[in-house]
Design a protein around this motif. Structure first.
Motif, short mmCIF file in Angstrom:
data_model
loop_
_atom_site.label_atom_id
_atom_site.label_comp_id
_atom_site.label_asym_id
_atom_site.label_seq_id
_atom_site.Cartn_x
_atom_site.Cartn_y
_atom_site.Cartn_z
N PRO A 28 0.83 -1.21 0.00
CA PRO A 28 0.00 0.00 0.00
C PRO A 28 0.86 1.25 0.00
CG PRO A 28 -0.75 -1.55 1.67
CD PRO A 28 0.56 -2.07 1.15
N PHE A 29 0.42 2.26 -0.73
CA PHE A 29 1.10 3.55 -0.79
C PHE A 29 0.21 4.55 -0.07
CE2 PHE A 29 2.37 7.60 -2.54
CZ PHE A 29 3.74 7.49 -2.66
N MET A 30 0.62 4.99 1.12
CA MET A 30 -0.20 5.86 1.94
C MET A 30 0.49 7.21 2.13
SD MET A 30 -1.66 5.18 5.77
CE MET A 30 -2.19 3.56 5.27
N ILE A 31 -0.26 8.27 1.87
CA ILE A 31 0.23 9.62 2.07
C ILE A 31 -0.53 10.20 3.25
CG2 ILE A 31 0.41 11.93 1.10
CD1 ILE A 31 0.44 10.60 -1.67
N THR A 32 0.21 10.69 4.24
CA THR A 32 -0.40 11.35 5.39
C THR A 32 -0.03 12.82 5.32
OG1 THR A 32 -0.18 9.34 6.70
CG2 THR A 32 -0.55 11.38 7.91
N ALA A 33 -1.05 13.66 5.26
CA ALA A 33 -0.82 15.10 5.12
C ALA A 33 -1.59 15.85 6.20
CB ALA A 33 -1.27 15.56 3.74
N ASP A 34 -1.03 16.97 6.63
CA ASP A 34 -1.74 17.78 7.60
C ASP A 34 -2.48 18.90 6.87
OD1 ASP A 34 0.07 19.82 7.02
OD2 ASP A 34 1.26 19.49 8.82
N ALA A 35 -3.16 19.74 7.63
CA ALA A 35 -3.98 20.80 7.04
C ALA A 35 -3.16 21.83 6.28
CB ALA A 35 -4.79 21.48 8.14
N HIS A 36 -1.88 21.89 6.55
CA HIS A 36 -1.02 22.88 5.88
C HIS A 36 -0.47 22.39 4.54
CE1 HIS A 36 -1.25 25.30 9.47
NE2 HIS A 36 -0.90 24.26 10.19
N ALA A 37 -0.64 21.12 4.24
CA ALA A 37 -0.14 20.58 2.98
C ALA A 37 -1.06 21.01 1.83
CB ALA A 37 -0.09 19.06 3.05
N ALA A 38 -0.46 21.53 0.79
CA ALA A 38 -1.24 21.93 -0.38
C ALA A 38 -1.74 20.68 -1.09
CB ALA A 38 -0.38 22.76 -1.33
N HIS A 39 -3.01 20.69 -1.47
CA HIS A 39 -3.64 19.54 -2.13
C HIS A 39 -2.86 19.12 -3.38
CE1 HIS A 39 -6.87 16.82 -3.23
NE2 HIS A 39 -6.90 17.37 -4.42
N GLN A 40 -2.35 20.09 -4.12
CA GLN A 40 -1.64 19.78 -5.36
C GLN A 40 -0.43 18.90 -5.12
OE1 GLN A 40 -0.59 23.65 -6.89
NE2 GLN A 40 1.43 23.59 -5.98
N TYR A 41 0.24 19.06 -3.97
CA TYR A 41 1.41 18.24 -3.68
C TYR A 41 1.04 16.80 -3.37
CZ TYR A 41 3.80 22.70 -3.57
OH TYR A 41 4.29 23.93 -3.91
N VAL A 42 -0.09 16.62 -2.71
CA VAL A 42 -0.58 15.27 -2.43
C VAL A 42 -0.95 14.59 -3.74
CG1 VAL A 42 -2.38 13.93 -1.27
CG2 VAL A 42 -1.36 15.91 -0.12
N VAL A 43 -1.65 15.30 -4.61
CA VAL A 43 -2.06 14.74 -5.90
C VAL A 43 -0.83 14.41 -6.75
CG1 VAL A 43 -3.26 15.25 -8.07
CG2 VAL A 43 -4.31 15.85 -5.88
N ARG A 44 0.17 15.27 -6.75
CA ARG A 44 1.39 15.00 -7.53
C ARG A 44 2.09 13.74 -7.03
NH1 ARG A 44 3.96 21.04 -7.90
NH2 ARG A 44 2.40 21.91 -9.30
N ALA A 45 2.17 13.58 -5.71
CA ALA A 45 2.79 12.37 -5.16
C ALA A 45 2.02 11.13 -5.56
CB ALA A 45 2.90 12.48 -3.64
N MET A 46 0.69 11.21 -5.52
CA MET A 46 -0.13 10.06 -5.92
C MET A 46 0.04 9.76 -7.41
SD MET A 46 -3.59 10.43 -3.71
CE MET A 46 -4.08 8.74 -4.05
N ASP A 47 0.15 10.80 -8.22
CA ASP A 47 0.34 10.63 -9.66
C ASP A 47 1.66 9.91 -9.94
OD1 ASP A 47 -0.35 11.01 -12.44
OD2 ASP A 47 1.19 12.56 -12.48
N ILE A 48 2.72 10.32 -9.27
CA ILE A 48 4.02 9.67 -9.45
C ILE A 48 3.94 8.21 -9.01
CG2 ILE A 48 6.41 9.59 -8.62
CD1 ILE A 48 6.26 12.69 -8.53
N ALA A 49 3.31 7.97 -7.87
CA ALA A 49 3.17 6.59 -7.38
C ALA A 49 2.41 5.74 -8.39
CB ALA A 49 2.46 6.58 -6.03
N GLY A 50 1.35 6.28 -8.96
CA GLY A 50 0.60 5.55 -9.98
C GLY A 50 1.44 5.25 -11.21
N GLN A 51 2.24 6.22 -11.64
CA GLN A 51 3.11 6.02 -12.79
C GLN A 51 4.17 4.95 -12.52
OE1 GLN A 51 4.72 9.78 -14.11
NE2 GLN A 51 2.71 10.74 -14.11
N LEU A 52 4.56 4.81 -11.25
CA LEU A 52 5.56 3.80 -10.88
C LEU A 52 4.95 2.41 -10.73
CD1 LEU A 52 7.70 5.82 -8.31
CD2 LEU A 52 8.38 5.09 -10.61
N GLY A 53 3.61 2.33 -10.74
CA GLY A 53 2.96 1.02 -10.68
C GLY A 53 2.21 0.71 -9.40
N PHE A 54 2.17 1.65 -8.46
CA PHE A 54 1.39 1.43 -7.24
C PHE A 54 -0.09 1.47 -7.60
CE2 PHE A 54 5.38 2.88 -5.48
CZ PHE A 54 5.53 2.13 -4.33
#
Length: 68
Positions: A28-54
């Motif tokens: 599992p690929f889990m991202i934990t973000a707090d309220a100060h994390a910009a949504h775009q950074y979470v989405v970018r990390a998920m996009d990269i993970a998806g491209q890598l095969g997660f």
């Protein structure tokens, strides 16, 4: 894994994810973000993970240390 990156370039994020996962994308690929994390950074990390095969991706939230 609570380690800061030297910059926010896509290649840096990709290498960091590959290093942490040691090439295993079946876990599992889990991202934990707090309220100060910009949504775009979470989405970018998920996009990269998806491209890598997660395929088992999730987002969690982190409770703030204090009520601010």
């Amino acid at each position: 894994n609570a380690r800061p990156l030297v910059n926010n370039q896509p290649e840096t994020r990709t290498r960091a994810i590959q290093a942490i996962s040691e090439g295993t994308t079946s876990v599992p690929f889990m991202i934990t973000a707090d309220a100060h994390a910009a949504h775009q950074y979470v989405v970018r990390a998920m996009d990269i993970a998806g491209q890598l095969g997660f395929v088992n991706l999730s987002i969690t939230t982190e409770k703030p240390d204090s009520d601010q």
